[in-house]
Design a protein around this motif. Structure first.
Motif, PDB file in Angstrom:
ATOM      1  N   UNK A   1      11.595  -3.585   4.672  1.00 47.45           N
ATOM      2  CA  UNK A   1      11.040  -2.700   5.692  1.00 47.45           C
ATOM      3  C   UNK A   1      10.584  -1.382   5.059  1.00 47.45           C
ATOM      4  N   UNK A   2       9.889  -0.569   5.848  1.00 44.85           N
ATOM      5  CA  UNK A   2       9.504   0.762   5.372  1.00 44.85           C
ATOM      6  C   UNK A   2      10.753   1.597   5.092  1.00 44.85           C
ATOM      7  N   UNK A   3      11.800   1.405   5.888  1.00 42.63           N
ATOM      8  CA  UNK A   3      13.048   2.121   5.656  1.00 42.63           C
ATOM      9  C   UNK A   3      13.664   1.762   4.315  1.00 42.63           C
ATOM     10  N   UNK A   4      13.609   0.477   3.954  1.00 45.56           N
ATOM     11  CA  UNK A   4      14.111   0.041   2.644  1.00 45.56           C
ATOM     12  C   UNK A   4      13.324   0.719   1.525  1.00 45.56           C
ATOM     13  N   UNK A   5      12.015   0.769   1.701  1.00 51.96           N
ATOM     14  CA  UNK A   5      11.149   1.360   0.685  1.00 51.96           C
ATOM     15  C   UNK A   5      11.433   2.857   0.537  1.00 51.96           C
ATOM     16  N   UNK A   6      11.632   3.535   1.659  1.00 50.50           N
ATOM     17  CA  UNK A   6      11.953   4.965   1.614  1.00 50.50           C
ATOM     18  C   UNK A   6      13.265   5.206   0.873  1.00 50.50           C
ATOM     19  N   UNK A   7      14.285   4.415   1.192  1.00 51.51           N
ATOM     20  CA  UNK A   7      15.586   4.578   0.538  1.00 51.51           C
ATOM     21  C   UNK A   7      15.466   4.342  -0.965  1.00 51.51           C
ATOM     22  N   UNK A   8      14.697   3.330  -1.337  1.00 53.26           N
ATOM     23  CA  UNK A   8      14.521   3.032  -2.750  1.00 53.26           C
ATOM     24  C   UNK A   8      13.831   4.159  -3.495  1.00 53.26           C
TER      25      UNK A   8
ATOM     26  N   UNK B   1       3.754   8.454   5.593  1.00 54.81           N
ATOM     27  CA  UNK B   1       2.370   8.623   6.036  1.00 54.81           C
ATOM     28  C   UNK B   1       1.705   7.266   6.235  1.00 54.81           C
ATOM     29  N   UNK B   2       1.957   6.336   5.308  1.00 55.80           N
ATOM     30  CA  UNK B   2       1.380   4.992   5.438  1.00 55.80           C
ATOM     31  C   UNK B   2       2.008   4.253   6.611  1.00 55.80           C
ATOM     32  N   UNK B   3       3.294   4.477   6.834  1.00 57.15           N
ATOM     33  CA  UNK B   3       3.985   3.824   7.942  1.00 57.15           C
ATOM     34  C   UNK B   3       3.411   4.273   9.280  1.00 57.15           C
ATOM     35  N   UNK B   4       3.143   5.563   9.411  1.00 59.82           N
ATOM     36  CA  UNK B   4       2.585   6.092  10.665  1.00 59.82           C
ATOM     37  C   UNK B   4       1.172   5.579  10.903  1.00 59.82           C
ATOM     38  N   UNK B   5       0.399   5.466   9.833  1.00 56.71           N
ATOM     39  CA  UNK B   5      -0.999   5.049   9.982  1.00 56.71           C
ATOM     40  C   UNK B   5      -1.136   3.565  10.269  1.00 56.71           C
ATOM     41  N   UNK B   6      -0.066   2.787   9.997  1.00 55.01           N
ATOM     42  CA  UNK B   6      -0.137   1.347  10.224  1.00 55.01           C
ATOM     43  C   UNK B   6       0.310   0.980  11.628  1.00 55.01           C
TER      44      UNK B   6
ATOM     45  N   UNK C   1       0.826  -1.198   0.000  1.00 59.06           N
ATOM     46  CA  UNK C   1       0.000   0.000   0.000  1.00 59.06           C
ATOM     47  C   UNK C   1       0.867   1.257   0.000  1.00 59.06           C
ATOM     48  N   UNK C   2       1.943   1.237   0.784  1.00 57.86           N
ATOM     49  CA  UNK C   2       2.854   2.382   0.843  1.00 57.86           C
ATOM     50  C   UNK C   2       3.564   2.580  -0.490  1.00 57.86           C
ATOM     51  N   UNK C   3       3.961   1.485  -1.113  1.00 57.19           N
ATOM     52  CA  UNK C   3       4.648   1.563  -2.400  1.00 57.19           C
ATOM     53  C   UNK C   3       3.735   2.170  -3.464  1.00 57.19           C
ATOM     54  N   UNK C   4       2.493   1.732  -3.496  1.00 59.36           N
ATOM     55  CA  UNK C   4       1.543   2.257  -4.484  1.00 59.36           C
ATOM     56  C   UNK C   4       1.236   3.725  -4.230  1.00 59.36           C
TER      57      UNK C   4
END
Length: 233
Positions: free
Chosen positions: A194-201, A228-233, A123-126
């Motif tokens: 992780x969300x951190x991996x996704x952010x870096x990418x 935003x998605x990370x905080x809401x999850x 969901x965060x990626x999309x």
């Protein structure tokens, strides 16, 4: 899947499912769905090194096994060896140990928890894709929760983009295959991602697109969408 299984059974055939990018990251109910053979890869959702595959068989499929096949694809020899706590041939011991450790990590996290985390990452990626003004392939309704495919904006060259992504940010994305080669790139968010991996990418993707003249987004939009998605999850 259940509907496909029923149709397969009507023809006295077996349902063989490629679960390589699904098992460990998506819901799977092999028995309830009527799957006869489910193939799993070590390197995807289980997050072990590549090099191993596993096949789960229904009783019906096992009863139909025979030894009149090629040497290495003799599943009956493998299953019968497993029942004795052994393998029919010399195994790749380091890969087996790595696979076991990956399964231990999955068990510690919990299968349902990993599936839920994979769904949140998807969901965060999309959301990040949309924030950068990019388009998914296929449409969201058909997208997988373990990998996201993204269409290239007009004018962005696949080879140049992925080369710049690696040389400038040490970030790798997969390209398209067959008729989709050069048209899409893919981001995996399964296993221990992780969300951190996704952010870096996405930080790297955004910078590379901007350097290539694609400016249909505000700076940091993709990362902000992920956060935003990370905080809401």
């Amino acid at each position: 899947m259940e509907g496909i299984a029923k149709a397969v059974r009507k023809h006295d055939a077996f349902l063989i499912v490629d679960g390589i990018t699904a098992v460990g990251g998506l819901e799977n109910h092999m028995d309830a769905w009527g799957i006869d053979a489910l193939v799993v890869g070590s390197q995807k959702c289980v997050a072990a090194p590549p090099g191993l595959s596993a096949v789960a068989l229904s009783q019906r499929a096992y009863d139909a096994l025979h030894s009149e096949t090629s040497f290495y694809t003799n599943l009956k020899a493998h299953v019968d060896g497993l029942l004795k706590g052994d393998t029919p041939y010399t195994p790749a011991v380091p890969l087996f140990l790595a696979f076991r450790e990956a399964l231990r990590q999955l068990k510690a996290e919990g299968l349902e928890a990993r599936i839920a985390r994979t769904r949140r990452l998807a969901d965060a990626c999309r959301a990040a894709v949309g924030a950068l003004g990019l388009r998914l392939f296929p449409e969201r309704a058909f997208a997988s929760d373990t990998v996201t495919a993204i269409r290239y904006p007009t004018g962005v060259d696949d080879a140049k983009f992925r080369k710049a992504l690696w040389e400038g940010h040490r970030t790798v994305v997969a390209g398209g295959q067959a008729q989709l080669k050069g048209k899409i790139f893919r981001i995996g968010h399964m296993g221990i991602c992780s969300f951190g991996d996704l952010e870096a990418g996405f930080r790297a993707i955004e910078a590379t697109l901007a350097a290539d003249g694609h400016h249909r987004f505000s700076k940091g939009a993709g990362v902000e969408a992920i956060q935003a998605r990370s905080r809401s999850s």
